[in-house]
Scaffold this motif. Structure first.
Motif, PDB file in Angstrom:
ATOM      1  N   PHE B  59      -2.000   3.085   9.520  1.00 47.43           N
ATOM      2  CA  PHE B  59      -1.819   1.748   8.952  1.00 47.43           C
ATOM      3  C   PHE B  59      -1.631   0.748  10.090  1.00 47.43           C
ATOM      4  CE2 PHE B  59      -0.380   4.494   5.339  1.00 47.43           C
ATOM      5  CZ  PHE B  59      -1.526   4.302   4.586  1.00 47.43           C
ATOM      6  N   ASP B  60      -0.561  -0.025  10.036  1.00 49.22           N
ATOM      7  CA  ASP B  60      -0.376  -1.086  11.035  1.00 49.22           C
ATOM      8  C   ASP B  60       0.185  -0.537  12.358  1.00 49.22           C
ATOM      9  OD1 ASP B  60      -0.524  -3.959  11.500  1.00 49.22           O
ATOM     10  OD2 ASP B  60       1.671  -3.914  11.603  1.00 49.22           O
ATOM     11  N   TRP B  61       0.436   0.762  12.411  1.00 51.31           N
ATOM     12  CA  TRP B  61       1.135   1.354  13.545  1.00 51.31           C
ATOM     13  C   TRP B  61       0.207   2.272  14.337  1.00 51.31           C
ATOM     14  CZ3 TRP B  61       6.839   1.109  13.794  1.00 51.31           C
ATOM     15  CH2 TRP B  61       7.379   0.268  12.800  1.00 51.31           C
ATOM     16  N   SER B 227       7.055   8.957   8.367  1.00 56.17           N
ATOM     17  CA  SER B 227       6.604   8.777   6.984  1.00 56.17           C
ATOM     18  C   SER B 227       5.346   7.913   6.929  1.00 56.17           C
ATOM     19  CB  SER B 227       7.711   8.187   6.107  1.00 56.17           C
ATOM     20  OG  SER B 227       8.317   7.072   6.710  1.00 56.17           O
ATOM     21  N   ILE B 228       5.258   6.949   7.862  1.00 52.51           N
ATOM     22  CA  ILE B 228       4.038   6.137   7.903  1.00 52.51           C
ATOM     23  C   ILE B 228       2.839   7.020   8.249  1.00 52.51           C
ATOM     24  CG2 ILE B 228       2.877   4.272   9.171  1.00 52.51           C
ATOM     25  CD1 ILE B 228       5.713   2.940   9.421  1.00 52.51           C
ATOM     26  N   LEU B 231       2.007   9.324   5.259  1.00 52.09           N
ATOM     27  CA  LEU B 231       1.316   8.601   4.183  1.00 52.09           C
ATOM     28  C   LEU B 231      -0.116   8.266   4.578  1.00 52.09           C
ATOM     29  CD1 LEU B 231       4.270   6.363   2.982  1.00 52.09           C
ATOM     30  CD2 LEU B 231       2.910   7.857   1.499  1.00 52.09           C
ATOM     31  N   GLN B 296       9.063   3.193   3.172  1.00 53.74           N
ATOM     32  CA  GLN B 296       7.605   3.338   3.227  1.00 53.74           C
ATOM     33  C   GLN B 296       7.045   3.807   1.888  1.00 53.74           C
ATOM     34  OE1 GLN B 296       6.952   1.897   5.922  1.00 53.74           O
ATOM     35  NE2 GLN B 296       8.955   2.234   6.898  1.00 53.74           N
ATOM     36  N   GLY B 301       2.296  -1.320  -1.590  1.00 48.93           N
ATOM     37  CA  GLY B 301       0.990  -0.675  -1.685  1.00 48.93           C
ATOM     38  C   GLY B 301       1.072   0.759  -2.178  1.00 48.93           C
TER      39      GLY B 301
END
Lengths: 431, 431, 431
Positions: B59-61, B227-228, B231, B296, B301
């Protein structure tokens, strides 16, 4: 609550006298005692009678054999009747099969029921669906029985017959119905349910003598199997039931307890909750599936808007289902107030309406229509407030009961305001 | 709550011993210490391991460089190590870049962190996403440092590597999953989160040894980035998550605090609230977006039905994120009760069902089916009440949990009644 | 509430001075006094003027003849004016028809109004829609009148004319409107309603001097017939009213009382409830159909999102509609705080938005965007919490006001966080 149909002061004595008249009869879910009870009720309101034959299938159940009893006693070796059904109907287990035998106390003992915690009271026991027999007696009697041989007699019959239902339909302007259901199967128990039988009989007579906005259906029948049978035979009619009340235990000294229908927010729930709150005369409980015939009306396959009005509910007083539930346990004052409250609830249910404001944009002028004081600068009267509330809320969504609750103005004042506005051409009643 | 899977009394000692075993390891969001921790957990339940390489976009990371550390110290002019990582993992700022330098106290000072309000505790500090370094020490140590020159050594590496995730999927009758998420990135802090690691490892073992109505997914991973990453890599699997629990801080002496999922009324929310209320063992709070990995799972979303179970939540106890969160701060008794409560919650989630009453019009006869006493006149038993409640509410809308709450009868009794009714052919289970 | 548009300390004196300037004017629902009042207000904000001619049909009503008065007195036999309109506007019943007569005290008596319970106060009485006349006086005056003949003079005219409305529309970015309604028909009564006239005039000036996200519509008009006329003439515009406030009685020493719109959960209801709760400055009541012009806006045919802000509501203070509602009854401090609170409510209404999180799966990284501290291990700041809340809740369903309420973080902080996130490209504003 300034209801028009006020219960006269003498009603309490009349109600209690009717309970007293019915007290000696031995009732059960079938049989002559129940028919005699219906005969008595029919003096107050004509009853259509239905006899449902033994063996009829009603949903998961079947109408049992009819039970009748002539005598029942236990005699000691000296021939003395130490327990005798003639002295109290509760002495015999209801629906006992016939027996005529001599036996020792040890053999007899499993057939004897007492209440050690209340040694002077006779318990009430039934055995409708099991072939057995028994006696109920005070624990003092039981403890005093010496060993020895006893002669036992229950002169009963269990034979094909029928289950009896009495019903009075009082037609109103609308064919929508208020069902008032009262069970009539308990022998010599006053609060449960001679109290409600007396109240329902008087209520039916009173309502039969006045105009009715709704149709009333009063049913007097045995509990459980009676309501199951009635529902099985009248499944095509249940759609007419707009409101229903099961009446029980209305004579004791306790406050009212209303048990909501399974729906929880039916109009009868809101109306009764309103009346009890307004009169500060009782409390309201959520539906639960244990109790009286509301169990059947509120089974998930019907889910009818039927609540239950009692004073102290079944099982919450020591005298419940014992010989102590006698004529002293119920009071004329409680019975009269119960009748009055039933009339008030019916009055609210009949008077409740939804209207549509025909002048919904801004307030209409009330002064020229004679509805409002012309010198202003002072606070308006309660009647004027009621007019404003009814006009504001009459968008077709809110009934008068909800307007009364929201405005905290009495239902009768709200209804009077609505009638005045309708007569002035400012409201139309909705179906 | 008479759950079948009772935690044995010895569990508290075992749980505490596992925390003690893991305490000396220096963990972080990546690196050898975290892998060693997963190795230990794998003794309780087999773990599938995922290594997510440095630089992977999630994602954003982005997965950061892997951090490993061998030693870290500050030595005074006399060569004495006044601060030494070997004495306590917290002495080094987690994710410090390597350094080897001599400097004055004034130059060193901005790299030193202490807690003046707790002068004998070492704080826990991290700097995952900023290239810097630092030491944490007690304020007493800091105040005692004389001016002068100091040798500073942090022998760490920040290099391409991977982030480690351990996962155990225990298949059940249904492929719908209960996610149990535990973060494993904190060094030498017992409540946060060795307590939950110990509880989750034991829970996984216990559940792996019994039949499961639902599939369980236990995940052990670093917090936030873990967790990011999970996911991002498992987006196709999140639809299976029917219930989720983030476990953290389960060893202190405080009562349970359950934080609802973002949805607020998910089944896991209702179940946990029910268990805590029934056991009077804790309280429930609304979702908030600050905390652990529920952040998260509950991002808009995803909006998954994932709540969080802790005892005293992060930030509400003085010892939080300090060296005082040590092995004395957590107790065998609290750990054992936490394990038991987790098992109870899982048991409710697995046992919860919706049924349809196959005899919905009036009550079915329970006596002939052996489910109800035939001599009436007495109040029914709790089991009989449970039967009536389940029959009445089983219209397809209400699950057993809602019936337990409404009836105030224990969930196990309600479930037992439902099973008996199903076995008698009166109910059918719904999907 | 750290609103940008803080009311300067001097505002209280200015507000009170404006009330003092308007106090001597004799206002009514039509006539010269009301026009003079609008002229004064127009010094603060340009007013478009509408004159609605006598006889115009407005829904169920009709614009009455215009009333103007020059003098009115009662003289005793000695020619002394014992009651004189020049001493107090309240001495004449508002809308009295002209009279010139000599009569006995007995004949005069039905035309005299006093307040026995407050013998030194003059009551306020009106008679808009009935052809009559009268005088109001203190009960002490009334009791002191000797028998005898009196000369009575009311030099008034009731003649075709018009009803006057003043209106200022201040265009904003959006054509959606905030309606601010103030009634201007009461003579020489300070709290009701010179207080709100002063507050609304200053509010209009203040808002006219700053950028506006929404369009404002300030209306100054007589009560009841004024709002009915305005609605009848502007029916095509009511769809633009997104929020509305009726302002009245804002100068007394009581706390604020906000009366919800008929809808009960309109945005203006939520915003005002939020502001009063946050500032602990007042309470909120449900809608009722008695009061000021909210009656018309909230009639069922319009049902607009219009609430009412007062301090002590009409009828709940003894001075209401008497000469004791004078310049001492209202305070500069209360007036200034009322203006400030109105500005805060407007600020919340203008600032309230819904956003969509453009990075909704897991949290986006805030550190690299300069929005979050990089050294973690400590609790985040309120700003950081606000960022997390806005991100989490911005799914298009929740507005900033609901996020402020749920998070218990101030609205301004939530709005600041949302703006920062939007500027960072993480949110998009929704219409």
């Amino acid at each position: 609550m300034d209801s028009a149909s006020a219960t006269p002061p003498a009603a309490g004595a009349e109600l209690h006298a009717l309970a007293g008249e019915l007290y000696p009869i031995c009732r059960s879910i079938t049989g002559a005692g129940t028919r005699a009870t219906l005969d008595t009720i029919a003096r107050f309101v004509p009853l259509a009678r239905t006899e449902v034959p033994t063996g009829t299938k009603v949903f998961d159940w079947e109408i049992p054999r009819e039970w009748n009893i002539r005598e029942a006693w236990i005699a000691n070796a000296a021939g003395e009747r130490v327990v005798d059904f003639r002295r109290h109907n509760l002495h015999v287990v209801n629906y006992s099969q016939p027996v005529r035998a001599r036996m020792s106390l040890a053999e007899l003992r499993p057939h004897l029921h007492s209440l050690p915690e209340h040694p002077q009271w006779i318990p009430y026991r039934t055995s409708y669906y099991r072939d057995t027999w028994g006696f109920c007696l005070t624990d003092e009697q039981l403890q005093a029985l010496p060993d020895g041989l006893y002669d036992v007699c229950i002169d009963s019959t269990l034979a094909p017959g029928s289950l009896s239902i009495g019903e009075a339909v009082l037609a109103g302007e609308s064919s929508d119905e208020i069902l008032v259901w009262t069970h009539v199967c308990h022998p010599s128990l006053c609060n449960d349910n001679l109290s409600a039988i007396a109240v329902a009989a008087h209520l039916a007579r009173s309502i039969s003598q006045r105009p009715r906005a709704l149709t009333y259906r009063f049913v007097f029948a045995p509990t459980t199997i009676g309501s199951i049978a009635w529902l099985a035979l009248n499944e095509d009619k249940v759609g007419r039931i707009r409101h229903g009340l099961v009446l029980a235990s209305l004579g004791d000294r306790g406050a009212f307890v209303y048990k909501r229908s399974r729906r929880g927010d039916a109009e009868v729930d809101r109306a009764t909750e309103y009346v009890l709150a307004r009169e500060q005369s009782g409390s309201v409980e959520d539906f639960s599936p244990y109790g009286y015939d509301e169990r059947q009306f509120c089974s998930p396959g019907f889910d009818l808007p039927v609540g239950r009005l009692t004073r102290t509910p079944n099982g919450r007083y020591a005298e419940y289902h014992t010989s102590a539930d006698n004529l002293e346990f119920i009071t004329p004052r409680s019975l009269a107030a119960s009748l009055q409250t039933c009339e008030t609830i019916c009055s609210v249910l009949e008077g409740n309406r939804r209207y549509r404001n025909l002048s919904p944009k801004c307030e209409p002028r009330l002064g020229p229509r004679g509805l409002y004081s012309n010198v202003t600068g002072r606070n308006p009267s309660e009647f004027e407030h009621a007019l404003l509330w009814v006009l504001n809320q009459s968008d077709g969504e809110h009934d008068l009961l909800s307007i009364a609750r929201r405005s905290r103005i009495g239902f009768d004042a709200i209804r009077t305001a609505a009638t005045a506005l309708r007569d002035a051409g400012l409201l139309e009643a909705l179906a």
